[in-house]
Scaffold this active site. Structure first.
Site, PDB file in Angstrom:
ATOM      1  N   GLY A   1      24.547   6.116  29.208  1.00 64.74           N
ATOM      2  CA  GLY A   1      25.460   5.155  28.580  1.00 64.74           C
ATOM      3  C   GLY A   1      24.768   3.858  28.182  1.00 64.74           C
TER       4      GLY A   1
ATOM      5  N   GLU B   1      10.784   6.741   0.653  1.00 64.11           N
ATOM      6  CA  GLU B   1       9.455   7.188   0.165  1.00 64.11           C
ATOM      7  C   GLU B   1       9.384   8.720   0.117  1.00 64.11           C
ATOM      8  OE1 GLU B   1       6.014   4.956   0.854  1.00 64.11           O
ATOM      9  OE2 GLU B   1       7.122   3.070   1.063  1.00 64.11           O
TER      10      GLU B   1
ATOM     11  N   THR C   1      13.171   3.682  -7.752  1.00 68.35           N
ATOM     12  CA  THR C   1      14.502   4.271  -7.539  1.00 68.35           C
ATOM     13  C   THR C   1      15.573   3.550  -8.353  1.00 68.35           C
ATOM     14  OG1 THR C   1      13.831   4.894  -5.317  1.00 68.35           O
ATOM     15  CG2 THR C   1      16.192   4.788  -5.723  1.00 68.35           C
TER      16      THR C   1
ATOM     17  N   GLN D   1      19.300   9.424  24.988  1.00 69.22           N
ATOM     18  CA  GLN D   1      19.918  10.383  25.920  1.00 69.22           C
ATOM     19  C   GLN D   1      19.461  10.107  27.362  1.00 69.22           C
ATOM     20  OE1 GLN D   1      22.208  12.430  24.886  1.00 69.22           O
ATOM     21  NE2 GLN D   1      22.564  13.588  26.764  1.00 69.22           N
TER      22      GLN D   1
ATOM     23  N   PRO E   1      20.156   3.741  -9.289  1.00 73.13           N
ATOM     24  CA  PRO E   1      21.425   4.237  -8.724  1.00 73.13           C
ATOM     25  C   PRO E   1      21.578   5.752  -8.886  1.00 73.13           C
ATOM     26  CG  PRO E   1      21.801   2.195  -9.904  1.00 73.13           C
ATOM     27  CD  PRO E   1      20.356   2.529 -10.120  1.00 73.13           C
TER      28      PRO E   1
ATOM     29  N   SER F   1      15.572  11.014  -5.617  1.00 75.95           N
ATOM     30  CA  SER F   1      14.560  12.063  -5.439  1.00 75.95           C
ATOM     31  C   SER F   1      13.947  12.489  -6.769  1.00 75.95           C
ATOM     32  CB  SER F   1      15.186  13.277  -4.750  1.00 75.95           C
ATOM     33  OG  SER F   1      15.475  12.978  -3.408  1.00 75.95           O
TER      34      SER F   1
HETATM   35  N1  CAA Z   1      -0.642  11.688  -7.798  1.00 73.38           N
HETATM   36  C1  CAA Z   1      -0.912  11.651  -9.126  1.00 73.38           C
HETATM   37  N2  CAA Z   1      -0.220  12.401 -10.024  1.00 73.38           N
HETATM   38  C2  CAA Z   1       0.768  13.194  -9.588  1.00 73.38           C
HETATM   39  C3  CAA Z   1       1.113  13.264  -8.213  1.00 73.38           C
HETATM   40  C4  CAA Z   1       0.348  12.489  -7.305  1.00 73.38           C
HETATM   41  N3  CAA Z   1       0.600  12.523  -5.996  1.00 73.38           N
HETATM   42  N4  CAA Z   1       2.133  14.118  -8.055  1.00 73.38           N
HETATM   43  C5  CAA Z   1       2.441  14.587  -9.281  1.00 73.38           C
HETATM   44  N5  CAA Z   1       1.623  14.019 -10.194  1.00 73.38           N
HETATM   45  C6  CAA Z   1       1.570  14.286 -11.631  1.00 73.38           C
HETATM   46  C7  CAA Z   1       1.342  15.789 -11.880  1.00 73.38           C
HETATM   47  O1  CAA Z   1      -0.035  16.081 -11.920  1.00 73.38           O
HETATM   48  C8  CAA Z   1       2.007  15.989 -13.210  1.00 73.38           C
HETATM   49  O2  CAA Z   1       1.147  15.555 -14.251  1.00 73.38           O
HETATM   50  P1  CAA Z   1       0.790  16.519 -15.518  1.00 73.38           P
HETATM   51  O3  CAA Z   1       2.075  16.839 -16.213  1.00 73.38           O
HETATM   52  O4  CAA Z   1      -0.150  15.692 -16.342  1.00 73.38           O
HETATM   53  O5  CAA Z   1       0.149  17.744 -14.931  1.00 73.38           O
HETATM   54  C9  CAA Z   1       3.167  15.016 -13.178  1.00 73.38           C
HETATM   55  O6  CAA Z   1       2.860  14.028 -12.205  1.00 73.38           O
HETATM   56  C10 CAA Z   1       4.480  15.677 -12.843  1.00 73.38           C
HETATM   57  O7  CAA Z   1       4.309  16.347 -11.603  1.00 73.38           O
HETATM   58  P2  CAA Z   1       5.400  17.360 -11.055  1.00 73.38           P
HETATM   59  O8  CAA Z   1       5.729  18.359 -12.118  1.00 73.38           O
HETATM   60  O9  CAA Z   1       4.950  17.854  -9.730  1.00 73.38           O
HETATM   61  O10 CAA Z   1       6.663  16.368 -10.902  1.00 73.38           O
HETATM   62  P3  CAA Z   1       8.173  16.668 -10.602  1.00 73.38           P
HETATM   63  O11 CAA Z   1       8.995  16.064 -11.658  1.00 73.38           O
HETATM   64  O12 CAA Z   1       8.355  18.119 -10.273  1.00 73.38           O
HETATM   65  O13 CAA Z   1       8.454  15.756  -9.308  1.00 73.38           O
HETATM   66  C11 CAA Z   1       8.464  15.155  -7.037  1.00 73.38           C
HETATM   67  C12 CAA Z   1       7.724  15.791  -8.213  1.00 73.38           C
HETATM   68  C13 CAA Z   1       7.589  15.446  -5.864  1.00 73.38           C
HETATM   69  C14 CAA Z   1       9.844  15.747  -6.774  1.00 73.38           C
HETATM   70  C15 CAA Z   1       8.564  13.634  -7.285  1.00 73.38           C
HETATM   71  O14 CAA Z   1       9.535  13.394  -8.257  1.00 73.38           O
HETATM   72  C16 CAA Z   1       8.882  12.837  -6.023  1.00 73.38           C
HETATM   73  O15 CAA Z   1       7.976  12.523  -5.249  1.00 73.38           O
HETATM   74  N6  CAA Z   1      10.161  12.430  -5.822  1.00 73.38           N
HETATM   75  C17 CAA Z   1      10.528  11.526  -4.737  1.00 73.38           C
HETATM   76  C18 CAA Z   1      10.442  10.111  -5.172  1.00 73.38           C
HETATM   77  C19 CAA Z   1      10.335   9.151  -4.014  1.00 73.38           C
HETATM   78  O16 CAA Z   1       9.599   9.358  -3.080  1.00 73.38           O
HETATM   79  N7  CAA Z   1      11.070   8.037  -4.106  1.00 73.38           N
HETATM   80  C20 CAA Z   1      11.007   7.004  -3.111  1.00 73.38           C
HETATM   81  C21 CAA Z   1      10.880   5.676  -3.793  1.00 73.38           C
HETATM   82  S1  CAA Z   1      10.207   4.312  -2.937  1.00 73.38           S
HETATM   83  C22 CAA Z   1      11.208   3.950  -1.620  1.00 73.38           C
HETATM   84  O17 CAA Z   1      11.579   4.825  -0.914  1.00 73.38           O
HETATM   85  C23 CAA Z   1      11.654   2.571  -1.303  1.00 73.38           C
HETATM   86  C24 CAA Z   1      10.757   1.706  -0.511  1.00 73.38           C
HETATM   87  O18 CAA Z   1      10.406   0.666  -0.973  1.00 73.38           O
HETATM   88  C25 CAA Z   1      10.355   2.009   0.899  1.00 73.38           C
END
Ligand code: CAA
Length: 384
Positions: free
Chosen positions: A340, A363, A126, A336, A128, A132
């Protein structure tokens, strides 16, 4: 599908339950106030083999299955959600990613101390302006001979301060979209890796969440994880496993809130009877129990697919979506029922409610889980 736990899984669950309710629970409320990182608890958790549970023994882990892992993680979350998020990121994302994508040298140097719990790891995806949508990240890694030079800022990094090594994604080729993102291993102490602002959060207060700033951070080519361009897939694959962990964490906190609510309504008297005698309360208890049970089955279902080495992206997101929404509802209902008193810091449900709030956000938000689930269904043409 109903799951019958094996003797070993039950043994792990009981062992972690006993430890968690005795050791971890004892100082959880205090930690919520002081924000003190439970370093001593992690040492004990390392001794119990909880910091690299699913990693083979040859790399310092316990070779446990994913079902045992979710049982253990939810037991830790029952007592302290802050402790459980560190355990989740360490096991699900950091250790597993090293195991799946690391070279033998990287495993020896980083995975062995991580899985044995000697050190804690962080995962930096992630930024700034890229939450997502991690493909829009702006951190760059420019090749310079035998090194890469990294510049950028990673945000909301769990264990950003207390970790000794971070997995960080950066763009190696702007023109290639997600295929231009790579993943790097950056040990703490590397010049140019700076721990930045620490967030002052609503919940999970004993887990440090910081910026990691990269300022001309020079790392050897040997510290790339996988190949150039693999970073996005590595991150997505780590998050698949991570999302089962967040679902298990949600289940653990929900159980804690549920148990507290049941105890309270049996004791609290209004209108001459314990409030548990009122149907308005009884029906809520039934609804909470039903949703908690449903979440448990979804978590087991995803973990079991993982154990059987089947694809589980869809099921991990389903479990995470349902369990994280469920715990927000359950903790709100628990407050709830406390009336209180639930709004005061004298009752633990107040902390559970604040801790759970982020579970539908990190995540992958609930909205992102719905994108993943629908993409998987429509792509696979599998029946829901
Ligand atoms: N495993 C392996 N490969 C994957 C995959 C998976 N689960 N999901 C997608 N891919 C691959 C696809 O196969 C594709 O590859 P090809 O081009 O070779 O076919 C490529 O990745 C792109 O896939 P998409 O077109 O589906 O990707 P997208 O750009 O549309 O994005 C998304 C998909 C689901 C929106 C993704 O961007 C996402 O999960 N976003 C959220 C991010 C997130 O969870 N961030 C949290 C960070 S961590 C945190 O929260 C902090 C902490 O420490 C607790």
């Amino acid at each position: 599908m109903l799951f019958k736990l094996t003797a070993e899984q039950l043994m792990i669950q009981n062992m972690v339950r006993e430890f968690s309710r005795k050791v971890i629970a004892a100082t959880a409320s205090e930690r919520d106030k002081t924000k003190e990182f439970p370093a001593e608890n992690f040492k004990q958790m390392a001794e119990l083999g909880l910091m690299g549970m699913m990693i083979p023994e040859e790399y310092g882990g316990e070779a446990a299955d994913a079902i045992s892992y979710v049982l253990a993680l939810s037991e830790i979350a029952y007592s302290c959600a802050s402790t459980s998020v560190v355990m989740s990121v360490q096991n699900s994302i950091v250790c597993e990613t090293f195991y799946k994508f690391g070279t033998e040298d990287q495993k020896q140097e980083f995975l062995v101390p991580l899985a044995s719990g000697e050190i804690i790891g962080a995962f930096g995806l992630t930024e700034p302006d890229a939450g997502s949508d991690p493909v829009s990240q702006e951190t760059t890694a420019i090749r310079d001979g035998d090194h890469y030079i990294l510049n950028g800022t990673k945000r909301f990094i769990t264990s950003g301060k207390n970790s000794k090594v971070a997995l960080v994604t950066a763009k190696t080729d702007e023109s290639k979209g997600h295929k231009g993102i790579s993943c790097f291993v950056i040990p703490k102490g590397t010049p140019g890796l700076i721990v930045g602002h620490m967030e002052d959060k609503m919940g999970l207060r004993a887990s440090d969440t910081t910026d990691l700033i990269l300022e001309n951070c020079k790392i050897p080519v040997a510290n790339i994880l996988g190949k150039e361009g693999d970073g996005f897939k590595i991150a997505m694959s780590g998050l698949d496993s991570g999302r089962i962990g967040i679902a298990a964490q949600s289940y653990g906190v929900a159980m804690a809130a549920f148990d507290a609510a049941v105890k309270y309504v049996k004791n609290r008297k209004q209108f001459g009877v314990a409030i548990s005698k009122h149907q308005a309360i009884r029906f809520q208890i039934a609804d909470m129990a039903t949703k908690i049970e449903a979440a448990k089955q979804l978590i087991f279902s995803a973990a079991s697919l993982k154990d059987r080495k089947k694809p589980y992206t869809r099921e991990a997101s389903i479990a995470k979506l349902f369990a994280s929404e469920m715990v927000n509802e359950v903790t709100a209902r628990a407050i709830q029922m406390h009336g209180g008193y639930g709004f005061t810091k004298d009752y633990e449900v107040e902390r559970f409610y604040r801790d759970a709030r982020v579970f539908t956000i990190y995540e992958g938000t609930s909205e992102i889980q719905r994108i993943v689930i629908s993409n998987q269904i429509l792509k696979d043409k599998r029946k829901p």
